[in-house]
Motif scaffolding. Sequence first.
Motif, short mmCIF file in Angstrom:
data_model
loop_
_atom_site.label_atom_id
_atom_site.label_comp_id
_atom_site.label_asym_id
_atom_site.label_seq_id
_atom_site.Cartn_x
_atom_site.Cartn_y
_atom_site.Cartn_z
N VAL A 263 0.71 -1.23 0.05
CA VAL A 263 -0.03 0.05 -0.09
C VAL A 263 1.01 1.26 -0.09
CG1 VAL A 263 -2.36 -1.01 1.18
CG2 VAL A 263 -0.30 -0.08 2.64
N SER A 264 0.16 2.18 -0.61
CA SER A 264 0.68 3.69 -0.45
C SER A 264 0.27 4.42 0.76
CB SER A 264 0.27 4.33 -1.72
OG SER A 264 1.10 4.22 -2.94
N ALA A 265 0.55 5.54 0.87
CA ALA A 265 -0.04 6.51 1.85
C ALA A 265 -1.29 6.92 1.41
CB ALA A 265 0.82 7.65 2.16
N ALA B 1 -1.24 12.27 1.70
CA ALA B 1 -0.42 12.16 3.00
C ALA B 1 0.89 12.39 2.87
CB ALA B 1 -0.80 10.87 3.59
N THR B 2 1.49 11.73 1.93
CA THR B 2 3.09 11.82 1.77
C THR B 2 3.24 13.64 1.58
OG1 THR B 2 3.14 9.99 0.86
CG2 THR B 2 5.26 11.30 0.71
N ASP B 3 2.55 14.11 0.79
CA ASP B 3 2.81 15.63 0.39
C ASP B 3 2.56 16.48 1.74
OD1 ASP B 3 3.01 15.27 -2.38
OD2 ASP B 3 0.90 15.39 -2.77
N GLY C 154 11.89 6.94 -3.00
CA GLY C 154 11.61 8.00 -4.16
C GLY C 154 10.15 8.17 -4.08
N ARG C 155 9.89 9.20 -4.78
CA ARG C 155 8.18 9.53 -4.67
C ARG C 155 7.74 8.52 -5.55
NH1 ARG C 155 5.84 13.97 -2.80
NH2 ARG C 155 4.19 12.67 -2.83
N GLY C 156 6.51 8.01 -5.46
CA GLY C 156 5.98 6.67 -6.34
C GLY C 156 6.69 5.40 -6.14
N ALA C 157 7.44 5.15 -5.20
CA ALA C 157 8.14 3.98 -5.24
C ALA C 157 7.46 2.67 -4.51
CB ALA C 157 9.58 4.12 -4.32
N SER C 158 6.45 2.84 -4.37
CA SER C 158 5.49 1.76 -3.56
C SER C 158 5.04 0.66 -4.81
CB SER C 158 3.98 2.08 -3.21
OG SER C 158 4.09 3.02 -1.88
N ASP C 159 5.28 1.22 -6.00
CA ASP C 159 5.27 0.31 -7.19
C ASP C 159 6.51 -0.58 -7.32
OD1 ASP C 159 2.96 1.72 -8.13
OD2 ASP C 159 3.97 3.00 -9.87
N LEU C 160 7.42 0.15 -6.82
CA LEU C 160 8.86 -0.64 -6.93
C LEU C 160 8.87 -1.74 -5.75
CD1 LEU C 160 11.72 -0.84 -7.86
CD2 LEU C 160 12.38 0.97 -6.37
N1 ASP Z 1 3.22 7.61 -0.76
C1 ASP Z 1 4.57 7.70 -1.53
C2 ASP Z 1 4.50 8.90 -2.56
O1 ASP Z 1 3.64 9.60 -2.53
C3 ASP Z 1 5.02 6.36 -2.40
C4 ASP Z 1 3.96 5.81 -3.23
O2 ASP Z 1 2.92 6.40 -3.08
O3 ASP Z 1 4.31 5.20 -4.00
O4 ASP Z 1 5.45 9.05 -3.37
#
Ligand code: ASP
Length: 416
Positions: free
Chosen positions: A40-42, A46-48, A149-155
């Motif tokens: 899961v992502s935030a 939430a991260t922002d 890194g941002r978006g790294a939940s895909d990773l």
């Molecule tokens: N929450 C983190 C982000 O916004 C990671 C993710 O969503 O993949 O970058």
Amino acid sequence: MALIVQKYGGTSVADPDRIRAVAENVALTKRRGNDVVVVVSAMGKATDHLIALANSVSKNQSGREMDMLLTTGERQTAALLSMALADRGIDAVSYTGSQVGIITDTAHRKAKIIEVRGDRVRAAIAEGKVAVIAGFQGVSTDKEITTMGRGASDLTASALAQALGADACEIYTDVTGVFTADPRIVPQARKLAKVHFDEMLEMAGAGSKVLAMRSVEFARNHDVPLHVRSAFTWEQGTLVSNEEPSVEDPIISGVVTDMTEAKITVLGVPDQPGVSAALFEPLAEANVNVDMIVQNTSTEGTTDISFTMPMADLAEAKSIVQKVAEQIGATKVTHDDDIAKVSLVGAGMKSSPGVAAKMFRVLADEGVNIQMISTSTIRVSIIIPSADMERAAIALHTAFGLDSGADYSAPLPERK
Ligand code: ASP
Ligand code: MG
């Protein structure tokens, strides 16, 4: 029994209703007889919000403390989803990246995965449990908490899928798949049933936000096919894999639009060895991500150099370039943030010449002036005035035979 890794992005788990909806889908997948590992992502933004919070208390945050802070977002979702699963009679257990042995290097906020141990996930699966893992994070070789890194939940999802030998890796998001264009800009855009990793990488590089670049790179290098699909409609999405396109596939897979870049031009640059290095080295040191570069042929010993970079880096880049321009004796530095990048991406380009020529003809007929051009083996990108972006994208989409025949009618996701 199949092992399925499911990753849910921020919008998919943005509020309690969404978390319950996701829990339903996970429960359904499990009841169908699959083993399920969830990443899961935030929740939502939430991260922002955590980053804004940090900015409001301190001017220079250390990477270590930022990672301690940012990892809490994903951890929150993992615990909440596990609770929602328990309500549905599913035995679920949440873990941080560190707890499942996602070992990274020591580069805070952009750590690279060194190894995925996954012992506790395997044990949970063996006990019939659903493992819910906080994405985007790991633990460094120095035993510190890191983020990737941002978006790294895909990773996290693709790395776990690879380490566990999963049968499928599903990436749930707020769009129904990978489209031939952004439906908010090109109403005739259609969903692609499949895309090659190389195309997906070029699309990400050209500004597509569907999958984070590093996740695509990892998945390609380790041959983990990704199924990008919607957590809102649950329909079949797009399969991203190493499968070679067939001859019947269209030459172009997508028209990618990007308004997030700005351009700097240095005029009257002395045409001598070393000036480009003098210009771009300090930019690289400042981590300015330079994208396209164009240098004119010199006349009378001077030349002009233009380049693009993310809008967010414009102020810093300008001040660096201004200084260098004085040192090397260039006449003037200008910038333009009213630009857009439009790219055609398609693996079919390799075996089909004339794509760029056709692209330029379409734009000429539309009266669109091209400022910069760059190409790779499967991409042609141009920089044009942002006011022309929509018109250009729509015309190219039609000219390359991508129109769906009907205007996109599903609700459009929020812009990221
Ligand atoms: N929450 C983190 C982000 O916004 C990671 C993710 O969503 O993949 O970058
Ligand atoms: Mg994401």
